[in-house]
Design a protein around this motif. Sequence first.
Motif, PDB file in Angstrom:
ATOM      1  N   LEU A 164      -4.339   5.678   4.343  1.00  0.00           N
ATOM      2  CA  LEU A 164      -3.710   5.733   4.214  1.00  0.00           C
ATOM      3  C   LEU A 164      -2.635   4.762   5.702  1.00  0.00           C
ATOM      4  CD1 LEU A 164      -0.336   4.392   2.884  1.00  0.00           C
ATOM      5  CD2 LEU A 164       0.514   6.752   3.188  1.00  0.00           C
ATOM      6  N   VAL A 165      -2.954   5.815   6.591  1.00  0.00           N
ATOM      7  CA  VAL A 165      -2.715   4.976   7.685  1.00  0.00           C
ATOM      8  C   VAL A 165      -3.143   4.441   8.192  1.00  0.00           C
ATOM      9  CG1 VAL A 165      -3.093   6.468  10.186  1.00  0.00           C
ATOM     10  CG2 VAL A 165      -1.603   7.584   8.193  1.00  0.00           C
ATOM     11  N   TYR A 166      -5.341   4.397   7.932  1.00  0.00           N
ATOM     12  CA  TYR A 166      -6.208   3.229   7.961  1.00  0.00           C
ATOM     13  C   TYR A 166      -5.633   2.489   7.969  1.00  0.00           C
ATOM     14  CZ  TYR A 166     -10.213   0.885   8.885  1.00  0.00           C
ATOM     15  OH  TYR A 166     -11.426  -0.041   8.935  1.00  0.00           O
ATOM     16  N   PHE A 167      -4.892   2.133   6.234  1.00  0.00           N
ATOM     17  CA  PHE A 167      -5.182   0.387   6.107  1.00  0.00           C
ATOM     18  C   PHE A 167      -3.890   0.126   6.035  1.00  0.00           C
ATOM     19  CE2 PHE A 167      -8.786   1.987   3.693  1.00  0.00           C
ATOM     20  CZ  PHE A 167      -9.728   1.073   3.970  1.00  0.00           C
ATOM     21  N   MET A 227       0.507  -0.882  -0.147  1.00  0.00           N
ATOM     22  CA  MET A 227      -0.179  -0.509  -0.190  1.00  0.00           C
ATOM     23  C   MET A 227       1.069   1.139  -0.209  1.00  0.00           C
ATOM     24  SD  MET A 227      -3.060   0.827   0.309  1.00  0.00           S
ATOM     25  CE  MET A 227      -4.254   1.494   0.569  1.00  0.00           C
ATOM     26  N   LEU A 228       1.939   1.043   0.758  1.00  0.00           N
ATOM     27  CA  LEU A 228       2.654   2.759   0.895  1.00  0.00           C
ATOM     28  C   LEU A 228       3.262   2.635  -0.576  1.00  0.00           C
ATOM     29  CD1 LEU A 228       4.172   5.104   2.253  1.00  0.00           C
ATOM     30  CD2 LEU A 228       5.963   2.542   3.689  1.00  0.00           C
ATOM     31  N   ILE A 229       4.590   1.780  -0.715  1.00  0.00           N
ATOM     32  CA  ILE A 229       4.369   1.666  -2.280  1.00  0.00           C
ATOM     33  C   ILE A 229       3.571   2.434  -3.047  1.00  0.00           C
ATOM     34  CG2 ILE A 229       5.757   0.162  -4.210  1.00  0.00           C
ATOM     35  CD1 ILE A 229       6.965  -1.445  -1.999  1.00  0.00           C
ATOM     36  N   TYR A 230       2.705   1.848  -3.464  1.00  0.00           N
ATOM     37  CA  TYR A 230       1.055   2.005  -4.867  1.00  0.00           C
ATOM     38  C   TYR A 230       1.033   3.519  -4.152  1.00  0.00           C
ATOM     39  CZ  TYR A 230      -2.938   3.892  -6.027  1.00  0.00           C
ATOM     40  OH  TYR A 230      -4.124   4.496  -6.960  1.00  0.00           O
ATOM     41  N   TYR A 285      -8.891  24.377  -2.594  1.00  0.00           N
ATOM     42  CA  TYR A 285      -9.590  23.979  -1.225  1.00  0.00           C
ATOM     43  C   TYR A 285     -10.173  22.706  -1.809  1.00  0.00           C
ATOM     44  CZ  TYR A 285     -10.552  28.991  -0.287  1.00  0.00           C
ATOM     45  OH  TYR A 285     -10.443  30.050  -0.530  1.00  0.00           O
ATOM     46  N   GLY A 286     -10.337  22.026  -3.042  1.00  0.00           N
ATOM     47  CA  GLY A 286     -10.468  20.147  -2.342  1.00  0.00           C
ATOM     48  C   GLY A 286      -9.018  19.969  -2.372  1.00  0.00           C
ATOM     49  N   MET A 287      -8.870  20.151  -3.337  1.00  0.00           N
ATOM     50  CA  MET A 287      -7.263  19.207  -3.376  1.00  0.00           C
ATOM     51  C   MET A 287      -6.761  19.070  -1.867  1.00  0.00           C
ATOM     52  SD  MET A 287      -5.539  17.282  -5.632  1.00  0.00           S
ATOM     53  CE  MET A 287      -6.542  18.235  -7.398  1.00  0.00           C
ATOM     54  N   PRO A 288      -6.744  19.678  -0.720  1.00  0.00           N
ATOM     55  CA  PRO A 288      -5.744  19.335   0.304  1.00  0.00           C
ATOM     56  C   PRO A 288      -6.942  18.512   1.007  1.00  0.00           C
ATOM     57  CG  PRO A 288      -5.937  22.220   0.482  1.00  0.00           C
ATOM     58  CD  PRO A 288      -6.528  21.439  -1.377  1.00  0.00           C
ATOM     59  N   VAL A 289      -7.605  18.682   1.747  1.00  0.00           N
ATOM     60  CA  VAL A 289      -8.977  17.786   1.612  1.00  0.00           C
ATOM     61  C   VAL A 289      -8.777  16.721   1.413  1.00  0.00           C
ATOM     62  CG1 VAL A 289     -11.921  17.743   2.020  1.00  0.00           C
ATOM     63  CG2 VAL A 289     -10.606  19.575   1.716  1.00  0.00           C
ATOM     64  N   LEU A 290      -9.030  16.224   0.223  1.00  0.00           N
ATOM     65  CA  LEU A 290      -8.914  14.921  -0.552  1.00  0.00           C
ATOM     66  C   LEU A 290      -7.092  14.552  -0.413  1.00  0.00           C
ATOM     67  CD1 LEU A 290      -9.786  12.876  -2.526  1.00  0.00           C
ATOM     68  CD2 LEU A 290      -8.698  14.138  -4.414  1.00  0.00           C
ATOM     69  N   ALA A 291      -5.961  15.063   0.087  1.00  0.00           N
ATOM     70  CA  ALA A 291      -5.406  15.060   0.317  1.00  0.00           C
ATOM     71  C   ALA A 291      -5.597  14.300   2.077  1.00  0.00           C
ATOM     72  CB  ALA A 291      -4.339  16.057   0.337  1.00  0.00           C
ATOM     73  N   LEU A 292      -5.436  15.328   2.674  1.00  0.00           N
ATOM     74  CA  LEU A 292      -5.856  14.954   3.718  1.00  0.00           C
ATOM     75  C   LEU A 292      -6.494  13.290   4.233  1.00  0.00           C
ATOM     76  CD1 LEU A 292      -6.968  17.703   5.699  1.00  0.00           C
ATOM     77  CD2 LEU A 292      -4.901  16.593   6.316  1.00  0.00           C
ATOM     78  N   ILE A 293      -7.757  13.333   2.959  1.00  0.00           N
ATOM     79  CA  ILE A 293      -8.491  12.380   2.808  1.00  0.00           C
ATOM     80  C   ILE A 293      -7.040  10.898   2.981  1.00  0.00           C
ATOM     81  CG2 ILE A 293     -10.142  11.072   1.960  1.00  0.00           C
ATOM     82  CD1 ILE A 293     -12.174  13.107   1.973  1.00  0.00           C
ATOM     83  N   ASP A 294      -6.701  11.357   1.409  1.00  0.00           N
ATOM     84  CA  ASP A 294      -5.507  10.281   1.417  1.00  0.00           C
ATOM     85  C   ASP A 294      -4.107   9.915   2.315  1.00  0.00           C
ATOM     86  OD1 ASP A 294      -6.820  10.473  -1.554  1.00  0.00           O
ATOM     87  OD2 ASP A 294      -5.290  10.949  -2.481  1.00  0.00           O
ATOM     88  N   LEU A 295      -4.340  10.860   3.301  1.00  0.00           N
ATOM     89  CA  LEU A 295      -3.383  10.679   4.011  1.00  0.00           C
ATOM     90  C   LEU A 295      -4.190   9.456   5.260  1.00  0.00           C
ATOM     91  CD1 LEU A 295      -1.417  13.041   4.103  1.00  0.00           C
ATOM     92  CD2 LEU A 295      -0.513  11.634   3.953  1.00  0.00           C
ATOM     93  N   GLY A 296      -5.015   9.903   5.627  1.00  0.00           N
ATOM     94  CA  GLY A 296      -6.184   9.235   6.740  1.00  0.00           C
ATOM     95  C   GLY A 296      -6.238   7.700   6.305  1.00  0.00           C
TER      96      GLY A 296
END
Length: 82
Positions: free
Chosen positions: A78-81, A1-4, A65-76
Amino acid sequence: MLIYFILINLVSYMVMGNDKRKAKQGKWRIRESTLWLLALIGGAVGNWVAMQTYRHKTKHLSFKYGMPVLALIDLGLLVYFS
């Protein structure tokens, strides 16, 4: 997952940089839908970093505004999975 996550964000960063270069040269551009698709499949962090690095798409409110929100979701996710 991290490599992806790393790979998709590198691709997103390079595509956004390529779009900025094309914009400066007056050439055909990369569709915004392509930039958003890359962000939605995990590359939002790369897109956001490229936006800041190249000062590209920073006046578009959806990107600003959308890209930073989506970036936070992506990081979340990544951490969750991970």
